[in-house]
Motif scaffolding. Structure first.
Motif, PDB file in Angstrom:
ATOM      1  N   ALA A   1      43.522  21.794  42.377  1.00  0.00           N
ATOM      2  CA  ALA A   1      43.232  20.625  41.541  1.00  0.00           C
ATOM      3  C   ALA A   1      41.789  20.167  41.722  1.00  0.00           C
ATOM      4  CB  ALA A   1      44.185  19.489  41.897  1.00  0.00           C
ATOM      5  N   PRO A   2      41.023  20.061  40.639  1.00  0.00           N
ATOM      6  CA  PRO A   2      39.653  19.553  40.763  1.00  0.00           C
ATOM      7  C   PRO A   2      39.644  18.060  41.080  1.00  0.00           C
ATOM      8  CG  PRO A   2      40.209  19.888  38.456  1.00  0.00           C
ATOM      9  CD  PRO A   2      41.362  20.426  39.252  1.00  0.00           C
ATOM     10  N   LEU A   3      38.667  17.644  41.859  1.00  0.00           N
ATOM     11  CA  LEU A   3      38.504  16.246  42.245  1.00  0.00           C
ATOM     12  C   LEU A   3      37.467  15.596  41.345  1.00  0.00           C
ATOM     13  CD1 LEU A   3      39.028  13.928  44.311  1.00  0.00           C
ATOM     14  CD2 LEU A   3      37.119  14.875  45.639  1.00  0.00           C
ATOM     15  N   ARG A   4      37.822  14.457  40.748  1.00  0.00           N
ATOM     16  CA  ARG A   4      36.890  13.695  39.914  1.00  0.00           C
ATOM     17  C   ARG A   4      36.325  12.541  40.749  1.00  0.00           C
ATOM     18  NH1 ARG A   4      37.715  15.441  34.680  1.00  0.00           N
ATOM     19  NH2 ARG A   4      35.467  15.115  34.628  1.00  0.00           N
ATOM     20  N   ASP A   5      35.004  12.436  40.760  1.00  0.00           N
ATOM     21  CA  ASP A   5      34.347  11.471  41.660  1.00  0.00           C
ATOM     22  C   ASP A   5      33.832  10.249  40.907  1.00  0.00           C
ATOM     23  OD1 ASP A   5      32.374  12.770  40.270  1.00  0.00           O
ATOM     24  OD2 ASP A   5      31.109  13.195  42.005  1.00  0.00           O
ATOM     25  N   TYR A   6      34.650   9.690  40.018  1.00  0.00           N
ATOM     26  CA  TYR A   6      34.246   8.496  39.291  1.00  0.00           C
ATOM     27  C   TYR A   6      33.883   7.373  40.266  1.00  0.00           C
ATOM     28  CZ  TYR A   6      36.846  11.052  35.669  1.00  0.00           C
ATOM     29  OH  TYR A   6      37.323  12.012  34.818  1.00  0.00           O
TER      30      TYR A   6
ATOM     31  N   TRP B   1      34.586   4.305  40.464  1.00  0.00           N
ATOM     32  CA  TRP B   1      35.621   3.361  40.883  1.00  0.00           C
ATOM     33  C   TRP B   1      36.581   3.954  41.924  1.00  0.00           C
ATOM     34  CZ3 TRP B   1      40.086   5.789  39.827  1.00  0.00           C
ATOM     35  CH2 TRP B   1      40.145   6.628  38.718  1.00  0.00           C
ATOM     36  N   GLY B   2      36.413   5.208  42.247  1.00  0.00           N
ATOM     37  CA  GLY B   2      37.340   5.869  43.158  1.00  0.00           C
ATOM     38  C   GLY B   2      37.267   5.332  44.579  1.00  0.00           C
ATOM     39  N   SER B   3      38.375   5.420  45.278  1.00  0.00           N
ATOM     40  CA  SER B   3      38.434   5.006  46.685  1.00  0.00           C
ATOM     41  C   SER B   3      37.769   6.058  47.565  1.00  0.00           C
ATOM     42  CB  SER B   3      39.894   4.825  47.115  1.00  0.00           C
ATOM     43  OG  SER B   3      40.005   4.705  48.509  1.00  0.00           O
ATOM     44  N   ALA B   4      37.109   5.602  48.610  1.00  0.00           N
ATOM     45  CA  ALA B   4      36.498   6.532  49.560  1.00  0.00           C
ATOM     46  C   ALA B   4      37.477   6.986  50.624  1.00  0.00           C
ATOM     47  CB  ALA B   4      35.283   5.880  50.220  1.00  0.00           C
TER      48      ALA B   4
ATOM     49  N   LEU C   1      41.529   6.641  50.203  1.00  0.00           N
ATOM     50  CA  LEU C   1      42.959   6.792  49.911  1.00  0.00           C
ATOM     51  C   LEU C   1      43.398   8.249  49.813  1.00  0.00           C
ATOM     52  CD1 LEU C   1      43.544   3.869  47.372  1.00  0.00           C
ATOM     53  CD2 LEU C   1      44.486   4.074  49.688  1.00  0.00           C
ATOM     54  N   LEU C   2      42.666   9.071  49.083  1.00  0.00           N
ATOM     55  CA  LEU C   2      43.059  10.480  48.965  1.00  0.00           C
ATOM     56  C   LEU C   2      42.891  11.204  50.299  1.00  0.00           C
ATOM     57  CD1 LEU C   2      41.707  11.488  45.439  1.00  0.00           C
ATOM     58  CD2 LEU C   2      44.096  11.415  46.177  1.00  0.00           C
ATOM     59  N   ALA C   3      41.836  10.878  51.033  1.00  0.00           N
ATOM     60  CA  ALA C   3      41.640  11.507  52.342  1.00  0.00           C
ATOM     61  C   ALA C   3      42.781  11.153  53.291  1.00  0.00           C
ATOM     62  CB  ALA C   3      40.295  11.072  52.925  1.00  0.00           C
ATOM     63  N   GLU C   4      43.214   9.894  53.264  1.00  0.00           N
ATOM     64  CA  GLU C   4      44.333   9.488  54.113  1.00  0.00           C
ATOM     65  C   GLU C   4      45.610  10.205  53.703  1.00  0.00           C
ATOM     66  OE1 GLU C   4      44.366   5.296  53.621  1.00  0.00           O
ATOM     67  OE2 GLU C   4      42.665   4.949  54.962  1.00  0.00           O
ATOM     68  N   LEU C   5      45.839  10.358  52.413  1.00  0.00           N
ATOM     69  CA  LEU C   5      47.024  11.073  51.947  1.00  0.00           C
ATOM     70  C   LEU C   5      47.020  12.513  52.433  1.00  0.00           C
ATOM     71  CD1 LEU C   5      49.504  10.973  49.785  1.00  0.00           C
ATOM     72  CD2 LEU C   5      47.904  12.299  48.384  1.00  0.00           C
ATOM     73  N   GLN C   6      45.860  13.155  52.370  1.00  0.00           N
ATOM     74  CA  GLN C   6      45.764  14.575  52.703  1.00  0.00           C
ATOM     75  C   GLN C   6      45.491  14.821  54.183  1.00  0.00           C
ATOM     76  OE1 GLN C   6      42.724  15.289  49.552  1.00  0.00           O
ATOM     77  NE2 GLN C   6      44.154  16.812  48.757  1.00  0.00           N
ATOM     78  N   GLY C   7      45.324  13.739  54.962  1.00  0.00           N
ATOM     79  CA  GLY C   7      45.102  13.909  56.391  1.00  0.00           C
ATOM     80  C   GLY C   7      43.794  14.580  56.734  1.00  0.00           C
TER      81      GLY C   7
ATOM     82  N   ILE D   1      39.196  14.119  56.850  1.00  0.00           N
ATOM     83  CA  ILE D   1      38.103  13.163  57.033  1.00  0.00           C
ATOM     84  C   ILE D   1      37.530  12.806  55.662  1.00  0.00           C
ATOM     85  CG2 ILE D   1      35.805  12.830  58.029  1.00  0.00           C
ATOM     86  CD1 ILE D   1      36.618  14.817  60.224  1.00  0.00           C
ATOM     87  N   PRO D   2      37.332  11.535  55.370  1.00  0.00           N
ATOM     88  CA  PRO D   2      36.738  11.159  54.085  1.00  0.00           C
ATOM     89  C   PRO D   2      35.341  11.742  53.921  1.00  0.00           C
ATOM     90  CG  PRO D   2      37.696   9.237  55.172  1.00  0.00           C
ATOM     91  CD  PRO D   2      37.703  10.351  56.181  1.00  0.00           C
ATOM     92  N   THR D   3      34.992  12.017  52.689  1.00  0.00           N
ATOM     93  CA  THR D   3      33.659  12.568  52.411  1.00  0.00           C
ATOM     94  C   THR D   3      32.592  11.482  52.418  1.00  0.00           C
ATOM     95  OG1 THR D   3      33.893  12.256  50.014  1.00  0.00           O
ATOM     96  CG2 THR D   3      34.693  14.348  50.953  1.00  0.00           C
ATOM     97  N   GLY D   4      33.021  10.212  52.287  1.00  0.00           N
ATOM     98  CA  GLY D   4      32.065   9.126  52.174  1.00  0.00           C
ATOM     99  C   GLY D   4      31.676   8.820  50.744  1.00  0.00           C
TER     100      GLY D   4
END
Length: 440
Positions: A6-11, A13-16, A18-24, A26-29
């Protein structure tokens, strides 16, 4: 069965997180807004055969185009995979928006194609010829604006705002103050009072829905009028500043409190005041809303599974630096007061919930394991299944795939019925959840 990349869209308004926490991980920042699991050509998922995961991926829309009858089955009648699945992670409000009907989308797309408007042009309204009814199921606490409130409720909020503005003006004009600095609040107080009178007057009309709709439309369009007073930002800032000094009013009125919160991200945008016309909805994890054509809405924050007809057609009405076409938006919006369109699931067996919005393109199943251990996925047409918690094994014939949160598979219409098994987490103790999307 195919694994999906699945491609990631970096709009913006996106959270820095939430998706990283879901996937376990490190956030990209950077903002991480959406994972797209579908065949929309704007950002198609890559498809890899589950039996040979080392193979190169093929864009899902190209795979389907090569053999639509076999892969899509009865869904081939839509001319495409009829739905698009996303994991949506909002860290701040999305634009206030509405989506066209199918006829409006076809006509608008054809007109812009005939006019030679480039597909990537910022002023383009219609990216494709499809409508975009959608729904979202919350995975975390999730807040949204959704549909017009009653004229009476919205009018009451505007009356409170007018009173706060008037009081702010009176204080500013007190002894020792410069009366001139109160001019924006003074003038806007009268305008806002006029909105309140218009809305409350329509609500006193003995249930005249046409009068209520006309009042809602007039206030909505006045707030967004590109040549009006609100678009300069001065009046919006004055309204927010006055409300910030009225904590009791904010405690009494969730919509005005929401407007102040939105203004932290869009301090001078007229959409801040448009939000007062709309229902504020707070979803607990597992709750869902559905959004038909013409429903004005905006997601505020939270993580959810979003499913829609396969389209990217959006008409915006505030809270955005992007193109806003008020005449076209006015044609698309249904100016009517509606209840919050919750989508209540039904259960036919343990650990199994089915969300059936009133759309022909999709339904959404939620399987919670271990209660749904060994369950068979509904397979009417193609299926996209995404894991959102724990670890899940999906087995179809000789193929199987182990999914962690955020990972997904595509099951073709002619694949054998798929069964679902929970694998827990790394310590094998956590429950697992799988969402599966198919035809209703």
């Amino acid at each position: 069965m195919y694994l999906l990349r699945a491609p990631l869209r970096d709009y913006a308004w996106g959270s820095a997180t939430l998706l990283a926490e879901l996937q376990g991980r490190i956030p990209t920042g950077r903002p991480e807004a959406e994972l797209w699991m579908g065949a929309h050509p704007g950002a198609p998922a890559g498809a890899v055969p589950a039996g040979t995961p080392q193979a190169g991926e093929v864009p899902l829309h190209e795979l389907l185009a090569a053999d639509p009858e076999r892969l899509l089955g009865e869904a081939s009648g839509f001319g495409r995979l009829p739905y698009l699945v996303k994991l949506l992670a909002a860290g701040r409000p999305l634009s206030i928006q509405a989506h066209p009907t199918l006829d409006q989308a076809r006509a608008g797309f054809a007109a812009e194609e005939a006019a030679g408007v480039p597909a990537s042009a910022p002023q383009r309204n219609y990216k494709d010829d499809n409508h975009k009814p959608e729904m979202v199921v919350a995975l975390t606490p999730f807040a949204a604006l959704c549909g017009f409130r009653s004229a009476a409720d919205a009018g009451t909020s505007f009356a409170r705002l007018a009173a706060v503005l008037a009081e702010n003006t009176a204080l500013a004009e007190g002894p020792g103050n410069n009366a001139g600095r109160a001019a924006p609040a003074d003038t806007s107080a009268a305008v806002v009072a006029g909105y309140a009178e218009r809305l409350l007057g329509a609500s006193d009309g003995g249930g005249d829905s046409d009068a209520e709709s006309a009042a809602i439309e007039s206030v909505f369009c006045d707030l967004l009028d590109p040549s009006g007073n609100w678009t300069s930002g001065t009046w919006v800032a004055a309204a927010v500043a006055a409300l910030a000094q009225a904590p009791r009013v904010l405690d009494e009125d969730l919509n005005l409190a929401t407007a102040v919160g939105i203004a932290e991200h869009y301090p001078e945008d007229p959409g801040v005041l448009v939000s007062v016309l709309l229902h504020r909805v707070d979803l607990a994890p597992g709750q869902a809303i559905h959004l038909p054509a013409g429903n004005v809405h905006a997601y505020l924050y939270g993580l959810g599974v979003e499913v829609m007809a396969s389209s990217d057609n959006v008409l915006r009405g505030g809270l955005t630096p992007k193109h806003v076409d008020i005449p076209e938006l006015r044609e698309v919006v249904a100016f009517e007061s509606v209840p919050v369109p919750y989508c209540i699931p039904v259960s036919d067996r343990a650990g199994h919930l089915v969300f059936r919005p009133p759309f022909e393109e999709f339904q959404v199943e939620r399987l919670d394991l271990p209660a749904a251990e060994g369950s068979t996925l509904t397979a009417r047409g193609p299926v996209i299944a995404v894991c959102t918690a724990g670890r899940v094994r999906v087995a179809s014939g000789a193929d199987s795939a182990e999914l962690s949160p955020g990972e997904s598979v595509f099951l073709a219409a002619d694949d054998p019925a798929a069964t679902v098994h929970g694998l827990g987490s790394i310590n094998n103790s956590d429950p697992a959840t799988l969402f599966a999307v198919t035809l209703p």
